[in-house]
Design an enzyme around this catalytic site. Structure first.
Site, PDB file in Angstrom:
ATOM      1  N   HIS A 164       0.842  -1.203   0.000  1.00  0.00           N
ATOM      2  CA  HIS A 164       0.000   0.000   0.000  1.00  0.00           C
ATOM      3  C   HIS A 164       0.878   1.254   0.000  1.00  0.00           C
ATOM      4  O   HIS A 164       1.839   1.338   0.766  1.00  0.00           O
ATOM      5  CB  HIS A 164      -0.923   0.013   1.227  1.00  0.00           C
ATOM      6  N   ALA A 245       1.335  -9.129   6.789  1.00  0.00           N
ATOM      7  CA  ALA A 245       1.161  -7.713   7.150  1.00  0.00           C
ATOM      8  C   ALA A 245       0.627  -7.549   8.570  1.00  0.00           C
ATOM      9  O   ALA A 245      -0.260  -6.747   8.843  1.00  0.00           O
ATOM     10  CB  ALA A 245       0.263  -6.997   6.148  1.00  0.00           C
ATOM     11  N   ASP A 278      -1.890 -20.013  -1.525  1.00  0.00           N
ATOM     12  CA  ASP A 278      -1.297 -20.116  -2.865  1.00  0.00           C
ATOM     13  C   ASP A 278       0.065 -20.803  -2.842  1.00  0.00           C
ATOM     14  O   ASP A 278       0.743 -20.903  -3.859  1.00  0.00           O
ATOM     15  CB  ASP A 278      -1.166 -18.725  -3.508  1.00  0.00           C
ATOM     16  N   GLY A 279       0.490 -21.260  -1.643  1.00  0.00           N
ATOM     17  CA  GLY A 279       1.781 -21.912  -1.531  1.00  0.00           C
ATOM     18  C   GLY A 279       2.932 -20.940  -1.434  1.00  0.00           C
ATOM     19  O   GLY A 279       4.088 -21.359  -1.341  1.00  0.00           O
ATOM     20  N   ILE A 280       2.647 -19.635  -1.440  1.00  0.00           N
ATOM     21  CA  ILE A 280       3.693 -18.606  -1.424  1.00  0.00           C
ATOM     22  C   ILE A 280       3.531 -17.696  -0.204  1.00  0.00           C
ATOM     23  O   ILE A 280       4.470 -17.457   0.549  1.00  0.00           O
ATOM     24  CB  ILE A 280       3.653 -17.770  -2.722  1.00  0.00           C
ATOM     25  N   HIS A 281       2.323 -17.173   0.005  1.00  0.00           N
ATOM     26  CA  HIS A 281       2.085 -16.218   1.090  1.00  0.00           C
ATOM     27  C   HIS A 281       2.148 -16.861   2.475  1.00  0.00           C
ATOM     28  O   HIS A 281       2.427 -16.179   3.457  1.00  0.00           O
ATOM     29  CB  HIS A 281       0.715 -15.544   0.917  1.00  0.00           C
ATOM     30  N   ASP A 303      -6.768 -12.868  -2.862  1.00  0.00           N
ATOM     31  CA  ASP A 303      -5.995 -11.622  -2.843  1.00  0.00           C
ATOM     32  C   ASP A 303      -5.363 -11.415  -4.220  1.00  0.00           C
ATOM     33  O   ASP A 303      -4.245 -10.903  -4.345  1.00  0.00           O
ATOM     34  CB  ASP A 303      -4.927 -11.639  -1.747  1.00  0.00           C
ATOM     35  N   LEU A 337       5.947  -8.969  -1.210  1.00  0.00           N
ATOM     36  CA  LEU A 337       4.814  -9.570  -1.920  1.00  0.00           C
ATOM     37  C   LEU A 337       3.668  -8.572  -1.959  1.00  0.00           C
ATOM     38  O   LEU A 337       3.438  -7.822  -1.014  1.00  0.00           O
ATOM     39  CB  LEU A 337       4.352 -10.846  -1.210  1.00  0.00           C
TER      40      LEU A 337
END
Length: 415
Positions: A164, A245, A278-281, A303, A337
């Site tokens: 952001h 976050a 998603d396997g990443i976040h 997202d 990310l």
């Protein structure tokens, strides 16, 4: 044709040779639909002596409620946070494309933006505001239904802003509705607001939004557990993309994450939490910890950003330039990310595989739970009698075979 005892002349569709997700279980049964709603066959047979006008052979498919995505920033080159002359056509384009991924309803999500993106301040011919252009509406062959906007920011923490833009973040000055009106212009067609509960004057805003029927989510925040619990007591019910976050879990003060097992949540209330599977976040171990701690609160979100469905390279997200590398989306030139390029059906499959949960749990995390979160489970997110006939046909591996909205086929995988 329906018999003369039928309460309606509308045609009746019977889905046969299927397993229906109902009461948290896959049940081998037929599904009956009329006028966009799911019928109770007992009433149909015995009270109306009606029968099917059309049969759909599901060939052994699973029938599940349509998926609901409460956090999606765009996709296929469309960025919901980019003010333009015809925002509606962009939202409609994404709404049509996500049908193939099983999404039948969604909340277009706006990241922190300048005031002119939310509304014209002052009115000008050069700028095109986003919020007033998109109204809540039902889905259909034109695309998934819009449940209302998810406004993620600008009332968030500078320290946990993620992607952001810092220059557009805002504090709560007065702690009443005027702060929101100054930022957004209006709360019409708004379903959810993400805010940081540690901001001064936030609790009265949480209460005001909750009283208006708007879901309050906690995220992009450095709140401790006590501040998060206070927000829940004032009406907050969701956590935006858990673990991302926010302060990391610490055993002396687990922060927002601690809400999953807090004993301060008012009786009869559920705190839900968004999970980007998603396997990443989120590492699969963290996903399993959250799911095992609080399975009934897990809500799958994509997202997804403008680059969902696009090739690698540079694209825009709100006021930022982002870069796609493989399955990762970063703020250009950084390792931050900035959203995912995953689709909802991908998230459902990954969640099942990574968590070891049942097929039923994976499907409900993308349907029943988001409906309960938004307070619409009386008509969406389940296949109960009287609910909207928004439904999916899936194979054993949870690939989407067909999507229906209000009982009408709106997408089918080509053979």
């Amino acid at each position: 044709m329906p018999s003369n005892k039928s309460v309606s002349d509308a045609p009746i569709t019977q889905f046969i040779n299927c397993r229906i997700l109902r009461e948290h279980q896959l049940q081998r049964d037929d599904l009956w639909v009329r006028e966009g709603k799911i019928l109770d066959p007992e009433k149909l047979f015995f009270d109306e002596q009606g029968y099917a006008d059309k049969r759909v052979d599901c060939e052994g498919s699973i029938i599940a409620p349509g998926f609901i995505d409460v956090q999606i920033n765009g996709g296929y080159g469309i960025d919901f946070s980019q003010a333009c002359e015809d925002v509606c056509s962009g939202v409609s384009f994404v709404a049509k494309k996500i049908l193939e991924h099983g999404v039948t309803s969604f909340c277009p999500t706006l990241v922190t933006s300048p005031p002119a993106v939310y509304h014209k301040v002052p009115p000008t011919l050069q700028l095109h505001d986003v919020l007033p252009q998109v109204k809540v509406h039902n889905g259909g062959s034109h695309g998934a239904g819009v449940l209302g906007f998810h406004l993620e920011g600008p009332f968030i923490s500078l320290e946990k802003k993620g992607a952001h833009p810092a220059q557009f973040l805002r504090p709560f000055k007065s702690g009443d509705i005027s702060d929101l009106m100054e930022a957004y212009g209006s709360l019409d067609n708004v379903a959810m607001v993400t805010l940081a509960p540690e901001l001064a004057n936030s609790q009265s805003v949480v209460r005001e939004l909750s009283q208006r029927g708007i879901t309050v989510s906690l995220g992009h925040s450095v709140a401790n557990l006590s501040q998060a619990e206070d927000a829940v007591k004032h009406g907050a019910t969701f956590i935006t993309h858990l673990f991302n976050a926010m302060l990391p879990f610490h055993h002396r003060d687990p922060g927002i994450v601690g809400l999953l097992t807090s004993d301060q949540v008012p009786a009869g209330r559920t705190v839900y939490y968004g999970m980007i599977a998603d396997g990443i976040h989120t590492n699969p171990a963290a996903l399993r910890i959250a799911h095992r701690a609080h399975p009934s609160g897990l809500v799958l979100v994509t997202d997804a950003i403008t680059a969902m469905g696009l090739p690698p390279g540079r694209h825009t997200l709100g006021q930022q330039v982002i870069e796609i590398q493989g399955l990762h989306a970063y703020v250009a030139g950084t390792t931050t990310l900035c959203g995912s390029i995953a689709t909802m059906d991908m998230c459902v499959r990954h969640f099942k595989q990574a968590s070891g949960c049942s097929v039923e749990e994976a499907l409900e995390a993308a349907s029943l739970h988001p409906a309960q979160l938004l307070g619409i489970s009386n008509k969406k997110g389940n296949l109960d009698y009287g609910s909207d006939a928004d439904l999916l046909l899936l194979d054993e591996a949870l690939n989407i075979k067909a999507t229906y909205i209000s009982g009408e086929e709106v997408w089918r995988k080509e053979p």
